[in-house]
Design a protein around this motif. Structure first.
Motif, PDB file in Angstrom:
ATOM      1  N   PRO A  11      24.361  69.183  23.191  1.00 27.21           N
ATOM      2  CA  PRO A  11      23.971  68.795  21.661  1.00 27.21           C
ATOM      3  C   PRO A  11      23.694  67.226  21.431  1.00 27.21           C
ATOM      4  N   ALA A  12      22.736  67.186  20.729  1.00 29.66           N
ATOM      5  CA  ALA A  12      22.239  65.844  20.460  1.00 29.66           C
ATOM      6  C   ALA A  12      23.366  64.806  19.963  1.00 29.66           C
ATOM      7  N   GLN A  13      24.221  65.342  19.093  1.00 29.97           N
ATOM      8  CA  GLN A  13      25.417  64.614  18.439  1.00 29.97           C
ATOM      9  C   GLN A  13      26.398  64.300  19.424  1.00 29.97           C
ATOM     10  N   GLN A  14      26.504  65.128  20.510  1.00 29.68           N
ATOM     11  CA  GLN A  14      27.492  64.755  21.654  1.00 29.68           C
ATOM     12  C   GLN A  14      26.836  63.766  22.646  1.00 29.68           C
ATOM     13  N   VAL A  15      25.553  63.834  22.646  1.00 32.58           N
ATOM     14  CA  VAL A  15      24.896  62.923  23.689  1.00 32.58           C
ATOM     15  C   VAL A  15      25.172  61.454  23.167  1.00 32.58           C
ATOM     16  N   SER A  16      24.806  61.249  21.942  1.00 35.00           N
ATOM     17  CA  SER A  16      24.999  59.914  21.232  1.00 35.00           C
ATOM     18  C   SER A  16      26.211  59.290  21.312  1.00 35.00           C
ATOM     19  N   GLN A  17      27.093  60.114  21.486  1.00 33.87           N
ATOM     20  CA  GLN A  17      28.748  59.470  21.428  1.00 33.87           C
ATOM     21  C   GLN A  17      29.006  58.963  23.017  1.00 33.87           C
ATOM     22  N   GLN A  18      28.450  59.552  23.874  1.00 27.25           N
ATOM     23  CA  GLN A  18      28.557  59.215  25.198  1.00 27.25           C
ATOM     24  C   GLN A  18      27.842  58.005  25.716  1.00 27.25           C
ATOM     25  N   ILE A  19      26.803  57.745  25.267  1.00 28.75           N
ATOM     26  CA  ILE A  19      25.781  56.534  25.834  1.00 28.75           C
ATOM     27  C   ILE A  19      25.518  55.489  24.766  1.00 28.75           C
ATOM     28  N   PRO A  20      25.018  54.436  25.100  1.00 31.37           N
ATOM     29  CA  PRO A  20      24.879  53.327  24.140  1.00 31.37           C
ATOM     30  C   PRO A  20      23.625  53.625  23.460  1.00 31.37           C
ATOM     31  N   THR A  21      23.459  52.820  22.362  1.00 33.27           N
ATOM     32  CA  THR A  21      22.057  53.039  21.577  1.00 33.27           C
ATOM     33  C   THR A  21      21.278  51.975  22.226  1.00 33.27           C
ATOM     34  N   LEU A  22      20.047  52.276  22.569  1.00 31.51           N
ATOM     35  CA  LEU A  22      19.082  51.476  23.038  1.00 31.51           C
ATOM     36  C   LEU A  22      18.729  50.279  22.089  1.00 31.51           C
ATOM     37  N   GLN A  23      18.814  49.147  22.237  1.00 33.55           N
ATOM     38  CA  GLN A  23      18.469  48.025  21.318  1.00 33.55           C
ATOM     39  C   GLN A  23      17.287  47.560  21.435  1.00 33.55           C
ATOM     40  N   PRO A  24      16.656  47.229  20.225  1.00 29.56           N
ATOM     41  CA  PRO A  24      15.277  46.914  20.143  1.00 29.56           C
ATOM     42  C   PRO A  24      15.012  45.596  21.076  1.00 29.56           C
ATOM     43  N   PRO A  25      13.732  45.206  21.373  1.00 21.84           N
ATOM     44  CA  PRO A  25      13.339  43.829  21.662  1.00 21.84           C
ATOM     45  C   PRO A  25      14.107  42.935  20.958  1.00 21.84           C
ATOM     46  N   ILE A  26      14.419  41.616  21.604  1.00 22.24           N
ATOM     47  CA  ILE A  26      14.839  40.527  20.642  1.00 22.24           C
ATOM     48  C   ILE A  26      13.640  39.890  20.009  1.00 22.24           C
ATOM     49  N   PRO A  27      14.122  39.429  18.726  1.00 23.17           N
ATOM     50  CA  PRO A  27      13.158  38.943  17.945  1.00 23.17           C
ATOM     51  C   PRO A  27      12.402  37.644  18.667  1.00 23.17           C
ATOM     52  N   GLY A  28      11.172  37.986  18.475  1.00 20.15           N
ATOM     53  CA  GLY A  28      10.069  36.904  19.255  1.00 20.15           C
ATOM     54  C   GLY A  28       9.595  37.007  20.660  1.00 20.15           C
ATOM     55  N   PHE A  29      10.305  38.227  21.148  1.00 19.95           N
ATOM     56  CA  PHE A  29       9.767  38.416  22.437  1.00 19.95           C
ATOM     57  C   PHE A  29       8.370  39.022  22.361  1.00 19.95           C
ATOM     58  N   ALA A  30       7.518  38.410  23.348  1.00 21.63           N
ATOM     59  CA  ALA A  30       6.084  38.825  23.260  1.00 21.63           C
ATOM     60  C   ALA A  30       5.703  39.577  24.529  1.00 21.63           C
ATOM     61  N   PHE A  31       5.577  40.837  24.228  1.00 25.98           N
ATOM     62  CA  PHE A  31       4.978  41.774  25.553  1.00 25.98           C
ATOM     63  C   PHE A  31       3.628  41.420  25.737  1.00 25.98           C
ATOM     64  N   PRO A  32       3.120  41.313  27.105  1.00 24.41           N
ATOM     65  CA  PRO A  32       1.745  40.903  27.534  1.00 24.41           C
ATOM     66  C   PRO A  32       0.669  41.922  26.765  1.00 24.41           C
ATOM     67  N   ALA A  33      -0.288  41.434  26.581  1.00 24.03           N
ATOM     68  CA  ALA A  33      -1.682  42.329  25.971  1.00 24.03           C
ATOM     69  C   ALA A  33      -2.091  43.026  26.980  1.00 24.03           C
ATOM     70  N   HIS A  34      -2.308  41.890  28.276  1.00 27.28           N
ATOM     71  CA  HIS A  34      -2.780  42.714  29.289  1.00 27.28           C
ATOM     72  C   HIS A  34      -2.361  41.722  30.640  1.00 27.28           C
ATOM     73  N   GLN A  35      -1.790  42.737  31.475  1.00 19.84           N
ATOM     74  CA  GLN A  35      -1.371  41.914  32.701  1.00 19.84           C
ATOM     75  C   GLN A  35      -1.339  43.068  33.916  1.00 19.84           C
ATOM     76  N   THR A  36      -2.023  42.475  34.869  1.00 18.32           N
ATOM     77  CA  THR A  36      -1.742  43.138  36.259  1.00 18.32           C
ATOM     78  C   THR A  36      -0.948  42.681  37.343  1.00 18.32           C
ATOM     79  N   LEU A  37       0.264  43.186  37.707  1.00 18.02           N
ATOM     80  CA  LEU A  37       0.816  42.585  38.746  1.00 18.02           C
ATOM     81  C   LEU A  37       0.907  43.357  39.871  1.00 18.02           C
ATOM     82  N   THR A  38       0.698  42.757  40.976  1.00 17.50           N
ATOM     83  CA  THR A  38       0.270  43.256  42.100  1.00 17.50           C
ATOM     84  C   THR A  38       1.479  43.069  43.246  1.00 17.50           C
TER      85      THR A  38
END
Length: 250
Positions: A11-38
């Motif tokens: 049950p979804a309500q049981q799952v939420s009690q067993q695991i942490p809540t996913l925290q949003p990105p910290i304020p001001g964090f900038a995800f890359p607009a375009h990036q390729t990592l090789t």
């Protein structure tokens, strides 16, 4: 090769009690607009393959595409051609889906994992292209999860303080597991792309893909970008290391 990263109905309500809540990105964090990592992928003293991450921001969604290909003698012994795709909401950090296309030796598998947060369900459709079979599984999820690919870049959006853990829920094989990213220390890392001051992080979990992959470490650049510049997995058959070969922002 690339990812660190039976359905159990809970049950979804049981799952939420067993695991942490996913925290949003910290304020001001900038995800890359375009990036390729090789990355070059080394096994012992051999170059075993290459891995490439393509990151593109589309509105409030960060799209991640990853490829892994074997090279040289490894390709002759056990050819690998793997493709992965995932998405992540840049405001909440929630995964928007995950898919894979695996060709490893004689094995050929495709899979699509979708999340319906309004109903608290995840659905996975997997096909075995060699046997011509398919299966669909459904399981419960909490209000927000990450996946085994976008988790690498979600973690980069969090504060990394030595001695403090980063904990979040990860959807893994139709379960939701708690991943703990242990921020272990700072280290200078030399790669073909240059020398970086880094923060060494070790993902751990009590079950699922992270635990079953052995010991894993990720070195993120010690700056606001938190770029993964090296990844190492110590497995039962040996250690593989991903070294950043190049980085493009076009």
């Amino acid at each position: 090769m690339l990812l660190l990263l039976v359905a159990v109905q809970t049950p979804a309500q049981q799952v939420s009690q067993q695991i942490p809540t996913l925290q949003p990105p910290i304020p001001g964090f900038a995800f890359p607009a375009h990036q390729t990592l090789t990355f070059t992928v080394d096994w012992r003293v051999f170059t075993a393959g290459t891995a490439v991450f393509h990151i593109d921001q589309q509105g409030n969604e960060e799209k991640v595409t990853a490829t892994a290909d074997s090279v040289g003698g490894v390709n002759m012994l056990f050819p690998v051609v793997d493709r992965f795709q995932s998405g992540m909401n840049t405001t909440t950090g929630c995964s928007t889906g995950f898919s894979k296309q695996l060709q490893e030796g004689l094995r050929k598998v495709t899979g699509d994992l979708s999340f319906n947060y309004s109903t608290g369900k995840q659905t996975q459709i997997e096909k075995n292209l060699v046997k011509g079979t398919s299966k669909q599984l459904t399981a419960s999820i909490p209000a927000c999860v990450t996946d085994s690919l976008s988790a690498i870049f979600y973690a980069a959006s969090q504060r990394m303080v030595v001695g403090q853990d980063i904990r979040f829920p990860l959807a893994d094989a139709m379960r939701t597991v708690t991943v703990t990213m242990k921020v272990e220390g700072k280290e200078e890392i030399k790669t073909p792309a240059g020398t970086f001051q880094t923060i060494r992080v070790q993902p751990t979990a009590e079950e699922g893909i992270v635990k079953n992959r052995g010991n894993i470490w990720i070195w993120y650049s010690d700056d606001p970008r938190h770029i993964p510049v090296q990844i190492r997995a110590r497995l039962f058959w040996g250690t593989i290391t991903f070294h950043l070969q190049s980085m493009e922002t076009k």
